[in-house]
Design a protein around this motif. Structure first.
Motif, PDB file in Angstrom:
ATOM      1  N   ARG A 120       0.815  -1.221   0.000  1.00 21.71           N
ATOM      2  CA  ARG A 120       0.000   0.000   0.000  1.00 21.71           C
ATOM      3  C   ARG A 120       0.842   1.262   0.000  1.00 21.71           C
ATOM      4  N   ASP A 121       2.058   1.154   0.504  1.00 23.30           N
ATOM      5  CA  ASP A 121       2.969   2.308   0.523  1.00 23.30           C
ATOM      6  C   ASP A 121       3.965   2.260  -0.634  1.00 23.30           C
ATOM      7  N   GLY A 122       3.721   1.374  -1.588  1.00 20.00           N
ATOM      8  CA  GLY A 122       4.657   1.203  -2.688  1.00 20.00           C
ATOM      9  C   GLY A 122       4.661   2.370  -3.657  1.00 20.00           C
ATOM     10  N   ILE A 123       5.725   2.436  -4.432  1.00 25.74           N
ATOM     11  CA  ILE A 123       5.893   3.538  -5.392  1.00 25.74           C
ATOM     12  C   ILE A 123       5.835   3.052  -6.833  1.00 25.74           C
ATOM     13  N   ASP A 124       5.522   1.764  -7.036  1.00 22.18           N
ATOM     14  CA  ASP A 124       5.484   1.183  -8.383  1.00 22.18           C
ATOM     15  C   ASP A 124       4.080   0.653  -8.679  1.00 22.18           C
ATOM     16  N   PRO A 125       3.181   1.504  -9.200  1.00 22.06           N
ATOM     17  CA  PRO A 125       1.824   1.031  -9.503  1.00 22.06           C
ATOM     18  C   PRO A 125       1.795   0.148 -10.744  1.00 22.06           C
ATOM     19  N   ILE A 126       0.884  -0.814 -10.750  1.00 21.45           N
ATOM     20  CA  ILE A 126       0.641  -1.612 -11.945  1.00 21.45           C
ATOM     21  C   ILE A 126      -0.865  -1.619 -12.213  1.00 21.45           C
ATOM     22  N   THR A 127      -1.233  -1.934 -13.427  1.00 18.14           N
ATOM     23  CA  THR A 127      -2.640  -1.995 -13.823  1.00 18.14           C
ATOM     24  C   THR A 127      -3.065  -3.447 -13.987  1.00 18.14           C
ATOM     25  N   VAL A 128      -4.183  -3.804 -13.398  1.00 17.14           N
ATOM     26  CA  VAL A 128      -4.715  -5.157 -13.532  1.00 17.14           C
ATOM     27  C   VAL A 128      -5.180  -5.348 -14.973  1.00 17.14           C
ATOM     28  N   LEU A 144      -2.978  -1.097  -8.738  1.00 20.26           N
ATOM     29  CA  LEU A 144      -2.480  -1.623  -7.479  1.00 20.26           C
ATOM     30  C   LEU A 144      -1.118  -1.008  -7.180  1.00 20.26           C
ATOM     31  N   LEU A 145      -0.918  -0.634  -5.933  1.00 26.65           N
ATOM     32  CA  LEU A 145       0.373  -0.098  -5.528  1.00 26.65           C
ATOM     33  C   LEU A 145       1.275  -1.226  -5.040  1.00 26.65           C
ATOM     34  N   GLY A 146       2.543  -1.105  -5.314  1.00 23.21           N
ATOM     35  CA  GLY A 146       3.488  -2.111  -4.881  1.00 23.21           C
ATOM     36  C   GLY A 146       4.913  -1.676  -5.143  1.00 23.21           C
ATOM     37  N   CYS A 147       5.818  -2.616  -5.060  1.00 26.20           N
ATOM     38  CA  CYS A 147       7.242  -2.345  -5.271  1.00 26.20           C
ATOM     39  C   CYS A 147       7.850  -3.432  -6.150  1.00 26.20           C
TER      40      CYS A 147
END
Length: 211
Positions: A120-128, A144-147
């Motif tokens: 949730r605190d990640g700086i690398d978003p991806i799209t489902v 979705l947020l992630g790393c």
């Protein structure tokens, strides 16, 4: 060590094959993967994965290397199972059979192939990219947020109970993932002793502490 390796064919978790799925002579999809150590299923109960003894030398060497690395980094957690995957770009999923942290190491010569983990605190978003019946919380085009973790020749740690996936890659990519099976604490003593013989580090129990 894996040059010319005789990879076993795995027909499990075919839903996670992704675009790199292979086909056998009957046209059945499979992946080149090795599961070693403790496994558990409601129907089969606790057991040592059949491939563990067939690839005993590989399992022991990887476990020894990991324990040395953990000691160097002053990290410690229990490990009962090992998963080796060759050239497998996994889509978004969770590992519901895991308990606690997992360690991941990338081997081989490849580009790309970073490992993304939901945070949730990640700086690398991806799209489902598409909806998934197994995971109704994955809505198409949601963010979705992630790393991203670069595990290429570099030991990394993550929680497999969070969504994770593999970035596309080119080349020869072998991934080793070590983790603790969620059923470890209810594992019969003889199997726990077998795990120790293979170099695993199962969580302590009253009976196991005697040995």
């Amino acid at each position: 060590h894996f040059h010319g390796y005789d990879w076993p064919k795995s027909y499990s978790r075919i839903e996670l094959m992704g675009p790199r799925g292979l086909r056998d002579e009957r046209g059945q999809p499979y992946r080149e993967a090795l599961t070693a150590g403790l496994t558990y299923s409601g129907g089969g109960g606790h057991r040592i994965a059949p491939m563990t003894d067939a690839y005993r030398s590989t399992v022991i060497k990887l476990n020894e290397w990991l324990h040395n690395q953990l000691a160097t980094q002053s990290k410690s957690f229990h490990i009962t199972s090992l998963q080796l995957n060759r050239n497998w770009a996994t889509p978004l999923h969770v590992d519901s059979n895991n308990k606690g942290p997992s360690a991941i190491l990338g081997l081989g010569i490849y580009t790309g192939g970073r490992f993304w983990v939901q945070d949730r605190d990640g700086i690398d978003p991806i799209t489902v990219e598409s909806a998934n019946d197994k995971y109704p919380q994955l809505v198409k085009d949601a963010t979705l947020l992630g790393c991203f973790l670069d595990a290429r020749h570099n030991l990394q740690f993550f929680d497999g109970r969070h969504f994770h996936c593999t970035e596309d890659f080119r080349g020869e990519r072998i991934i080793a993932i070590s983790y603790c099976n969620y059923a470890a604490h209810s594992t019969p003593l003889p199997l726990l002793l077998d795990l120790r013989a293979y170099g695993f580090n199962p969580p302590p129990t009253t009976e196991l502490d005697i040995y």
